[in-house]
Design an enzyme around this catalytic site. Structure first.
Site, PDB file in Angstrom:
ATOM      1  N   LYS A  89       0.356   9.075 -11.016  1.00  0.00           N
ATOM      2  CA  LYS A  89       0.170   7.962 -11.961  1.00  0.00           C
ATOM      3  C   LYS A  89       1.442   7.153 -12.250  1.00  0.00           C
ATOM      4  CE  LYS A  89      -3.366   7.636 -12.356  1.00  0.00           C
ATOM      5  NZ  LYS A  89      -4.297   7.377 -11.218  1.00  0.00           N
TER       6      LYS A  89
ATOM      7  N   TRP B 202       0.874   1.326  -5.621  1.00  0.00           N
ATOM      8  CA  TRP B 202       1.564   0.022  -5.648  1.00  0.00           C
ATOM      9  C   TRP B 202       2.681   0.022  -4.596  1.00  0.00           C
ATOM     10  CZ3 TRP B 202       4.312  -2.197 -10.661  1.00  0.00           C
ATOM     11  CH2 TRP B 202       4.545  -3.562 -10.460  1.00  0.00           C
TER      12      TRP B 202
ATOM     13  N   HIS C 204       3.040  13.900  -3.687  1.00  0.00           N
ATOM     14  CA  HIS C 204       3.361  14.167  -5.094  1.00  0.00           C
ATOM     15  C   HIS C 204       4.058  15.525  -5.211  1.00  0.00           C
ATOM     16  CE1 HIS C 204       0.943  10.917  -6.638  1.00  0.00           C
ATOM     17  NE2 HIS C 204      -0.222  11.485  -6.487  1.00  0.00           N
TER      18      HIS C 204
ATOM     19  N   SER D 154      -2.266   6.949 -18.413  1.00  0.00           N
ATOM     20  CA  SER D 154      -2.906   6.567 -17.153  1.00  0.00           C
ATOM     21  C   SER D 154      -3.673   7.758 -16.578  1.00  0.00           C
ATOM     22  CB  SER D 154      -1.831   6.093 -16.165  1.00  0.00           C
ATOM     23  OG  SER D 154      -2.397   5.778 -14.927  1.00  0.00           O
TER      24      SER D 154
ATOM     25  N   SER E 174       0.557  -7.747  -3.090  1.00  0.00           N
ATOM     26  CA  SER E 174       0.707  -6.451  -3.764  1.00  0.00           C
ATOM     27  C   SER E 174       0.544  -6.592  -5.272  1.00  0.00           C
ATOM     28  CB  SER E 174       2.075  -5.833  -3.439  1.00  0.00           C
ATOM     29  OG  SER E 174       3.109  -6.669  -3.933  1.00  0.00           O
TER      30      SER E 174
ATOM     31  N   MET F 296      -4.584  -6.254  -5.555  1.00  0.00           N
ATOM     32  CA  MET F 296      -4.924  -4.857  -5.233  1.00  0.00           C
ATOM     33  C   MET F 296      -6.254  -4.457  -5.860  1.00  0.00           C
ATOM     34  SD  MET F 296      -1.419  -2.634  -5.226  1.00  0.00           S
ATOM     35  CE  MET F 296      -2.295  -1.110  -4.861  1.00  0.00           C
TER      36      MET F 296
ATOM     37  N   LYS G 155      -4.974  -0.862 -15.881  1.00  0.00           N
ATOM     38  CA  LYS G 155      -4.360  -1.866 -16.749  1.00  0.00           C
ATOM     39  C   LYS G 155      -3.087  -2.444 -16.123  1.00  0.00           C
ATOM     40  CE  LYS G 155      -4.533  -2.087 -21.755  1.00  0.00           C
ATOM     41  NZ  LYS G 155      -4.367  -1.325 -22.996  1.00  0.00           N
TER      42      LYS G 155
HETATM   43  S1  PPS Z   1      -2.200   8.207  -8.318  1.00  0.00           S
HETATM   44  O1  PPS Z   1      -3.633   8.490  -8.567  1.00  0.00           O
HETATM   45  O2  PPS Z   1      -1.359   9.266  -8.845  1.00  0.00           O
HETATM   46  O3  PPS Z   1      -1.920   7.959  -6.919  1.00  0.00           O
HETATM   47  O4  PPS Z   1      -1.916   6.881  -9.169  1.00  0.00           O
HETATM   48  P1  PPS Z   1      -0.670   5.890  -8.992  1.00  0.00           P
HETATM   49  O5  PPS Z   1      -0.958   4.925  -7.910  1.00  0.00           O
HETATM   50  O6  PPS Z   1       0.599   6.665  -8.912  1.00  0.00           O
HETATM   51  O7  PPS Z   1      -0.625   5.140 -10.391  1.00  0.00           O
HETATM   52  C1  PPS Z   1      -1.684   4.379 -10.888  1.00  0.00           C
HETATM   53  C2  PPS Z   1      -1.107   3.423 -11.908  1.00  0.00           C
HETATM   54  O8  PPS Z   1      -0.381   2.392 -11.226  1.00  0.00           O
HETATM   55  C3  PPS Z   1      -0.897   1.119 -11.616  1.00  0.00           C
HETATM   56  N1  PPS Z   1      -0.804   0.149 -10.518  1.00  0.00           N
HETATM   57  C4  PPS Z   1      -0.223  -1.054 -10.629  1.00  0.00           C
HETATM   58  N2  PPS Z   1       0.434  -1.618 -11.658  1.00  0.00           N
HETATM   59  C5  PPS Z   1       0.906  -2.882 -11.456  1.00  0.00           C
HETATM   60  N3  PPS Z   1       0.743  -3.584 -10.312  1.00  0.00           N
HETATM   61  C6  PPS Z   1       0.090  -3.040  -9.262  1.00  0.00           C
HETATM   62  N4  PPS Z   1      -0.063  -3.746  -8.145  1.00  0.00           N
HETATM   63  C7  PPS Z   1      -0.425  -1.713  -9.399  1.00  0.00           C
HETATM   64  N5  PPS Z   1      -1.105  -0.868  -8.581  1.00  0.00           N
HETATM   65  C8  PPS Z   1      -1.331   0.246  -9.282  1.00  0.00           C
HETATM   66  C9  PPS Z   1      -2.344   1.419 -11.971  1.00  0.00           C
HETATM   67  O9  PPS Z   1      -2.911   0.374 -12.710  1.00  0.00           O
HETATM   68  C10 PPS Z   1      -2.202   2.724 -12.726  1.00  0.00           C
HETATM   69  O10 PPS Z   1      -1.655   2.536 -14.044  1.00  0.00           O
HETATM   70  P2  PPS Z   1      -2.545   2.328 -15.355  1.00  0.00           P
HETATM   71  O11 PPS Z   1      -1.558   2.380 -16.491  1.00  0.00           O
HETATM   72  O12 PPS Z   1      -3.543   3.439 -15.411  1.00  0.00           O
HETATM   73  O13 PPS Z   1      -3.182   0.990 -15.216  1.00  0.00           O
END
Ligand code: PPS
Length: 270
Positions: free
Chosen positions: A43, A48, A98, A128, A203, A208, A233
């Site tokens: 998370k 991203w 991870h 998250s 990106s 996304m 979010k």
């Molecule tokens: S996982 O399941 O562990 O692989 O999740 P992970 O990808 O590490 O994290 C998910 C959070 O990253 C946010 N996210 C982004 N934020 C901004 N811009 C982009 N492009 C983006 N892509 C993924 C995603 O919204 C999750 O955060 P939260 O706070 O839940 O929205």
């Protein structure tokens, strides 16, 4: 605790993981010098980063990210399906993980493979993760991959190495283009200004969220009966909408204790 697979003191979600594979990866997976690993505590912005790195590889051309699922572009090292795929893959590999430091493949430490490690305010990681894990069909009662503090402390010990790039979700969010350039420098890639613009554009959170190859909408119903909202979010500081004052104070105390000794400049979040 039946929904977890425990290995070396670390809980893994039971779906997708097998003890023998994790053990084999730890002891036998051979890193190649040209490999790139995106490594995070869950998370923290893993997907991203994968999207950004894939787009850097294609110089901003969205064709690959829009036609191949994100988990095939950068397979998850410790998951069952990825391991055979990775060992048979030729050429430079993009790999996601991870894994905590002490379970990571031993071969990494004598290779020149590169790690991009992304940290995120653990309060936002918690929020998250709370929303994400409750959407999975197996109810997860504790934190998969163990403690954020242990994960982060151990991996941060690598931060002075040339093949280790430390990024924070907050920095990427604040200045995405500068971060993309930093990643390019680290990977030895050069983008023209219009290519950089394309990486930035495709990106983005919105792009996304709309890309079915990246937004987890391809995940099957048996794993997530109501679908999975990976792109929930995408903001910093959402924890303030969810923590009580008492919880925030308790968290601060634990944070100070657990992360004592690390320069505070590493953790510049609200
Ligand atoms: S996982 O399941 O562990 O692989 O999740 P992970 O990808 O590490 O994290 C998910 C959070 O990253 C946010 N996210 C982004 N934020 C901004 N811009 C982009 N492009 C983006 N892509 C993924 C995603 O919204 C999750 O955060 P939260 O706070 O839940 O929205």
């Amino acid at each position: 605790m039946s929904d977890y697979l425990w290995f070396e003191g670390i809980p893994f979600p039971i779906i997708e993981y097998e003890k023998e594979i994790i053990e084999e990866i730890h002891n036998k997976f051979v890193f190649r010098d040209e490999d790139t690993v995106i490594l995070t505590y869950p998370k923290s912005g893993t997907n991203w980063l994968i999207e950004i790195v894939c787009l850097i590889q294609t110089k901003g051309d969205p064709n690959w990210i829009q036609s191949v699922p994100i988990w095939d572009r950068s397979p998850w090292l410790e998951s069952q399906g990825a391991y055979p795929l990775l060992i048979n893959k030729e050429g430079p590999r993009l790999i996601t993980s991870h894994l905590p430091f002490h379970i990571f493949p031993k071969s990494f430490f004598s290779s020149k493979a590169k790690i991009i490690y992304v940290i995120r305010n653990p309060r936002d990681v918690l929020v998250s993760g709370y929303f994400f894990w409750t959407m999975l069909s197996t109810l997860i009662p504790t934190v998969a991959y163990g403690s954020w503090f242990e994960h982060t402390r151990a991996w941060l010990s690598m931060r002075e190495r040339d093949n280790f790039l430390l990024l924070s979700y907050e920095d990427i969010k604040k200045d995405t283009k500068s971060t993309i350039k930093k990643i390019c420098d680290f990977l030895g890639k050069k983008l023209e200004p219009d290519e950089l613009d394309m990486v930035f554009k495709y990106s983005s959170f919105q792009a996304m969220k709309e890309n079915k190859m990246s937004n987890y909408s391809l995940i099957t119903e048996d794993m997530a009966p109501n679908g999975l909202d990976l792109l929930r979010k995408g903001t910093t500081g959402d924890w303030k909408n969810h923590f009580t004052v008492a919880q925030a104070e308790a968290f601060d105390k634990v944070f100070q204790e657990k992360m004592a000794g690390f320069p505070l400049g590493l953790f510049l979040w609200e």
